[in-house]
Write a protein that holds these residues in place. Sequence first.
Motif, PDB file in Angstrom:
ATOM      1  N   VAL A  44     178.673  35.478 -11.288  1.00 32.30           N
ATOM      2  CA  VAL A  44     178.155  35.426  -9.916  1.00 32.30           C
ATOM      3  C   VAL A  44     179.129  34.610  -9.077  1.00 32.30           C
ATOM      4  CG1 VAL A  44     176.288  34.657  -8.397  1.00 32.30           C
ATOM      5  CG2 VAL A  44     175.741  35.587 -10.660  1.00 32.30           C
ATOM      6  N   TYR A  45     179.488  35.148  -7.905  1.00 30.83           N
ATOM      7  CA  TYR A  45     180.365  34.447  -6.973  1.00 30.83           C
ATOM      8  C   TYR A  45     179.578  34.017  -5.743  1.00 30.83           C
ATOM      9  CZ  TYR A  45     184.358  36.290  -9.593  1.00 30.83           C
ATOM     10  OH  TYR A  45     185.264  36.589 -10.572  1.00 30.83           O
ATOM     11  N   LYS A  46     179.925  32.847  -5.217  1.00 31.46           N
ATOM     12  CA  LYS A  46     179.410  32.386  -3.933  1.00 31.46           C
ATOM     13  C   LYS A  46     180.575  31.875  -3.103  1.00 31.46           C
ATOM     14  CE  LYS A  46     174.707  31.284  -5.383  1.00 31.46           C
ATOM     15  NZ  LYS A  46     173.635  30.260  -5.436  1.00 31.46           N
ATOM     16  N   VAL A  59     194.144  30.454  -1.203  1.00 31.00           N
ATOM     17  CA  VAL A  59     192.743  30.520  -1.611  1.00 31.00           C
ATOM     18  C   VAL A  59     192.380  29.270  -2.397  1.00 31.00           C
ATOM     19  CG1 VAL A  59     192.835  33.039  -1.749  1.00 31.00           C
ATOM     20  CG2 VAL A  59     193.200  31.690  -3.815  1.00 31.00           C
ATOM     21  N   SER A  60     191.085  28.981  -2.427  1.00 34.29           N
ATOM     22  CA  SER A  60     190.573  27.941  -3.325  1.00 34.29           C
ATOM     23  C   SER A  60     189.623  28.612  -4.303  1.00 34.29           C
ATOM     24  CB  SER A  60     189.859  26.834  -2.551  1.00 34.29           C
ATOM     25  OG  SER A  60     188.717  27.332  -1.892  1.00 34.29           O
ATOM     26  N   PHE A  61     189.694  28.172  -5.530  1.00 31.16           N
ATOM     27  CA  PHE A  61     188.925  28.808  -6.593  1.00 31.16           C
ATOM     28  C   PHE A  61     188.309  27.726  -7.465  1.00 31.16           C
ATOM     29  CE2 PHE A  61     188.420  30.690 -10.807  1.00 31.16           C
ATOM     30  CZ  PHE A  61     187.837  31.922 -10.523  1.00 31.16           C
ATOM     31  N   THR A  62     186.984  27.820  -7.648  1.00 33.28           N
ATOM     32  CA  THR A  62     186.256  26.882  -8.505  1.00 33.28           C
ATOM     33  C   THR A  62     185.390  27.681  -9.467  1.00 33.28           C
ATOM     34  OG1 THR A  62     186.163  25.242  -6.722  1.00 33.28           O
ATOM     35  CG2 THR A  62     184.637  24.948  -8.561  1.00 33.28           C
ATOM     36  N   ALA A  63     185.383  27.286 -10.720  1.00 34.95           N
ATOM     37  CA  ALA A  63     184.569  27.986 -11.709  1.00 34.95           C
ATOM     38  C   ALA A  63     183.757  26.986 -12.531  1.00 34.95           C
ATOM     39  CB  ALA A  63     185.439  28.824 -12.632  1.00 34.95           C
ATOM     40  N   LYS A  64     182.475  27.295 -12.677  1.00 33.05           N
ATOM     41  CA  LYS A  64     181.591  26.517 -13.550  1.00 33.05           C
ATOM     42  C   LYS A  64     181.161  27.447 -14.677  1.00 33.05           C
ATOM     43  CE  LYS A  64     177.356  23.754 -13.612  1.00 33.05           C
ATOM     44  NZ  LYS A  64     176.210  23.243 -12.802  1.00 33.05           N
ATOM     45  N   ILE A  65     181.631  27.173 -15.896  1.00 32.39           N
ATOM     46  CA  ILE A  65     181.442  28.100 -17.007  1.00 32.39           C
ATOM     47  C   ILE A  65     180.709  27.417 -18.156  1.00 32.39           C
ATOM     48  CG2 ILE A  65     182.607  29.573 -18.685  1.00 32.39           C
ATOM     49  CD1 ILE A  65     184.897  29.865 -16.727  1.00 32.39           C
ATOM     50  N   THR A  80     193.605  25.098  -5.675  1.00 38.37           N
ATOM     51  CA  THR A  80     193.954  25.778  -4.423  1.00 38.37           C
ATOM     52  C   THR A  80     195.399  26.227  -4.567  1.00 38.37           C
ATOM     53  OG1 THR A  80     192.426  24.433  -3.116  1.00 38.37           O
ATOM     54  CG2 THR A  80     194.194  25.551  -1.924  1.00 38.37           C
ATOM     55  N   PHE A  81     195.678  27.490  -4.221  1.00 35.11           N
ATOM     56  CA  PHE A  81     197.018  28.013  -4.457  1.00 35.11           C
ATOM     57  C   PHE A  81     197.288  29.193  -3.539  1.00 35.11           C
ATOM     58  CE2 PHE A  81     193.855  29.380  -7.536  1.00 35.11           C
ATOM     59  CZ  PHE A  81     193.871  30.762  -7.405  1.00 35.11           C
ATOM     60  N   GLU A  82     198.568  29.553  -3.441  1.00 37.09           N
ATOM     61  CA  GLU A  82     198.975  30.698  -2.635  1.00 37.09           C
ATOM     62  C   GLU A  82     199.134  31.932  -3.526  1.00 37.09           C
ATOM     63  OE1 GLU A  82     202.464  29.815  -0.392  1.00 37.09           O
ATOM     64  OE2 GLU A  82     201.367  28.680   1.138  1.00 37.09           O
ATOM     65  N   ILE A  83     198.706  33.065  -2.994  1.00 38.34           N
ATOM     66  CA  ILE A  83     198.806  34.316  -3.740  1.00 38.34           C
ATOM     67  C   ILE A  83     199.228  35.429  -2.785  1.00 38.34           C
ATOM     68  CG2 ILE A  83     197.163  33.758  -5.573  1.00 38.34           C
ATOM     69  CD1 ILE A  83     196.043  35.864  -2.665  1.00 38.34           C
ATOM     70  N   THR A  84     199.545  36.573  -3.346  1.00 37.61           N
ATOM     71  CA  THR A  84     199.730  37.780  -2.558  1.00 37.61           C
ATOM     72  C   THR A  84     198.383  38.478  -2.483  1.00 37.61           C
ATOM     73  OG1 THR A  84     202.015  38.056  -3.290  1.00 37.61           O
ATOM     74  CG2 THR A  84     200.916  40.005  -2.409  1.00 37.61           C
ATOM     75  N   GLU A  85     197.890  38.711  -1.283  1.00 33.48           N
ATOM     76  CA  GLU A  85     196.558  39.297  -1.145  1.00 33.48           C
ATOM     77  C   GLU A  85     196.441  40.595  -1.929  1.00 33.48           C
ATOM     78  OE1 GLU A  85     193.658  41.278   2.235  1.00 33.48           O
ATOM     79  OE2 GLU A  85     195.149  39.801   2.857  1.00 33.48           O
ATOM     80  N   GLY A  86     195.319  40.742  -2.628  1.00 35.09           N
ATOM     81  CA  GLY A  86     195.084  41.970  -3.379  1.00 35.09           C
ATOM     82  C   GLY A  86     194.344  41.738  -4.679  1.00 35.09           C
ATOM     83  N   ILE A  87     194.465  42.703  -5.575  1.00 37.06           N
ATOM     84  CA  ILE A  87     193.756  42.674  -6.850  1.00 37.06           C
ATOM     85  C   ILE A  87     194.431  41.715  -7.827  1.00 37.06           C
ATOM     86  CG2 ILE A  87     193.088  44.035  -8.868  1.00 37.06           C
ATOM     87  CD1 ILE A  87     191.468  44.806  -6.490  1.00 37.06           C
ATOM     88  N   HIS A  88     193.627  40.841  -8.425  1.00 32.19           N
ATOM     89  CA  HIS A  88     194.063  39.918  -9.464  1.00 32.19           C
ATOM     90  C   HIS A  88     193.101  40.042 -10.639  1.00 32.19           C
ATOM     91  CE1 HIS A  88     196.149  38.364  -5.966  1.00 32.19           C
ATOM     92  NE2 HIS A  88     196.786  37.468  -6.708  1.00 32.19           N
ATOM     93  N   ASP A 100     193.463  35.699   2.127  1.00 32.13           N
ATOM     94  CA  ASP A 100     193.677  34.423   2.802  1.00 32.13           C
ATOM     95  C   ASP A 100     192.355  33.797   3.232  1.00 32.13           C
ATOM     96  OD1 ASP A 100     195.310  32.368   3.832  1.00 32.13           O
ATOM     97  OD2 ASP A 100     195.088  33.193   5.851  1.00 32.13           O
ATOM     98  N   GLY A 101     192.189  32.516   2.892  1.00 33.65           N
ATOM     99  CA  GLY A 101     191.006  31.776   3.305  1.00 33.65           C
ATOM    100  C   GLY A 101     189.836  31.863   2.350  1.00 33.65           C
ATOM    101  N   ASP A 102     189.939  32.667   1.311  1.00 32.12           N
ATOM    102  CA  ASP A 102     188.833  32.765   0.359  1.00 32.12           C
ATOM    103  C   ASP A 102     188.568  31.409  -0.283  1.00 32.12           C
ATOM    104  OD1 ASP A 102     188.298  35.391   0.785  1.00 32.12           O
ATOM    105  OD2 ASP A 102     189.140  36.139  -1.098  1.00 32.12           O
ATOM    106  N   ALA A 103     187.293  31.095  -0.441  1.00 32.12           N
ATOM    107  CA  ALA A 103     186.867  29.874  -1.118  1.00 32.12           C
ATOM    108  C   ALA A 103     185.747  30.268  -2.072  1.00 32.12           C
ATOM    109  CB  ALA A 103     186.387  28.840  -0.113  1.00 32.12           C
ATOM    110  N   LEU A 104     186.116  30.587  -3.285  1.00 32.52           N
ATOM    111  CA  LEU A 104     185.192  31.168  -4.254  1.00 32.52           C
ATOM    112  C   LEU A 104     184.659  30.144  -5.246  1.00 32.52           C
ATOM    113  CD1 LEU A 104     187.106  34.464  -5.084  1.00 32.52           C
ATOM    114  CD2 LEU A 104     184.884  34.310  -3.930  1.00 32.52           C
ATOM    115  N   LEU A 105     183.354  30.238  -5.506  1.00 31.84           N
ATOM    116  CA  LEU A 105     182.736  29.466  -6.571  1.00 31.84           C
ATOM    117  C   LEU A 105     182.177  30.464  -7.585  1.00 31.84           C
ATOM    118  CD1 LEU A 105     181.605  26.970  -7.988  1.00 31.84           C
ATOM    119  CD2 LEU A 105     179.618  27.090  -6.461  1.00 31.84           C
TER     120      LEU A 105
END
Length: 332
Positions: A101-103, A23-29, A60-68, A83-88
């Motif tokens: 809010v996620y996009k 997954v890729s994860f980006t946060a603007k806080i 961007t990192f590898e995880i086990t799919e599920g609740i985090h 897998d494949g999530d790209a969250l902002l």
Amino acid sequence: MKKSTYFLLLFVSISFAQTVAKVSFTAKIENRNSDTLTIFGPKKFKQVIAINQKGLFEATFEITEGIHQFNDGSESSMLYLKDGDALLLSMDAKAFDETIVYKGKGEKENNYLAQKALTDEAFELGLESLLEKEEAVFKAALEMKKTEDLAKLEGSGLYDKFVTTYKPKILQDVTMLQQFYAQKALAKKLEGIASPTFNFENHKGGTTKLENFKGEYVYIDVWATWCGPCRAEIPFLKKVEEKYHGKNIEFVSISVDVDKDHEKWQKFVTEKELGGIQLFADKNWNSDFIKAFGINAIPRFLLIDPTGKVLKADAARPSSVELTKLLDTLLK
């Protein structure tokens, strides 16, 4: 997430899928609490994301799919990663849950979780008013919440595996809230009566009784060195102690560490420069004082009035503005 963080952590530890995912994860806080974000997940997963020169948290990192869950150094919120999530993620840390809010790919499930956190917290805050009514009223309200939660989960077009994974969490929360209500109900019954007493070892030597504080308010923190949420309250407790220094109140911390951790407790109090009056319960969870208050989860906070009666058997935490509001009223 605030009051339900315990529920969140428990669920993360017992329920998750097994698919390896990237997954890729980006946060603007805005008004961030820290220069790092930490994502926790199954199999002791931990991903620390530092803020970059653009003012973003990106990885961007590898995880086990599920609740985090992610933690910003002060508060936490649930995530569902596949897998494949790209969250902002965008949010204002001063209004944590209310502004999440996620996009991007995966936004639907994660916006659902953010909104669910708000409705759960609102229900928990409403428990106080439900305590004034018959238990049947609480049970009816809880059953309605469960029905509505399941209907929304199953009728919102969410990812099938997410629905399957998250449904046990809703059912688990019902049990947790029943226990939470029972604790609150017992605490309510204790208020206004003479407090159970104690005579515990004092970190500075000798023993200390509750009766030693007659004529003063006593704010009691029941904790243990191994308890993460307990340790998280320590900086806030120190600030409260400082704010009311010299006022008619004593701050007492009672450790329920087991006997084999006695030395650990002694070192922890010294090294962390804990203030107030530090006591060690004689039989940890089985101490008469602890059992009398029905304490089966920590941290737990109590407030005793100057006559020795229980003012609050489940008082607000040091991190809550409700505590300082109450103490300002009592100690004006």
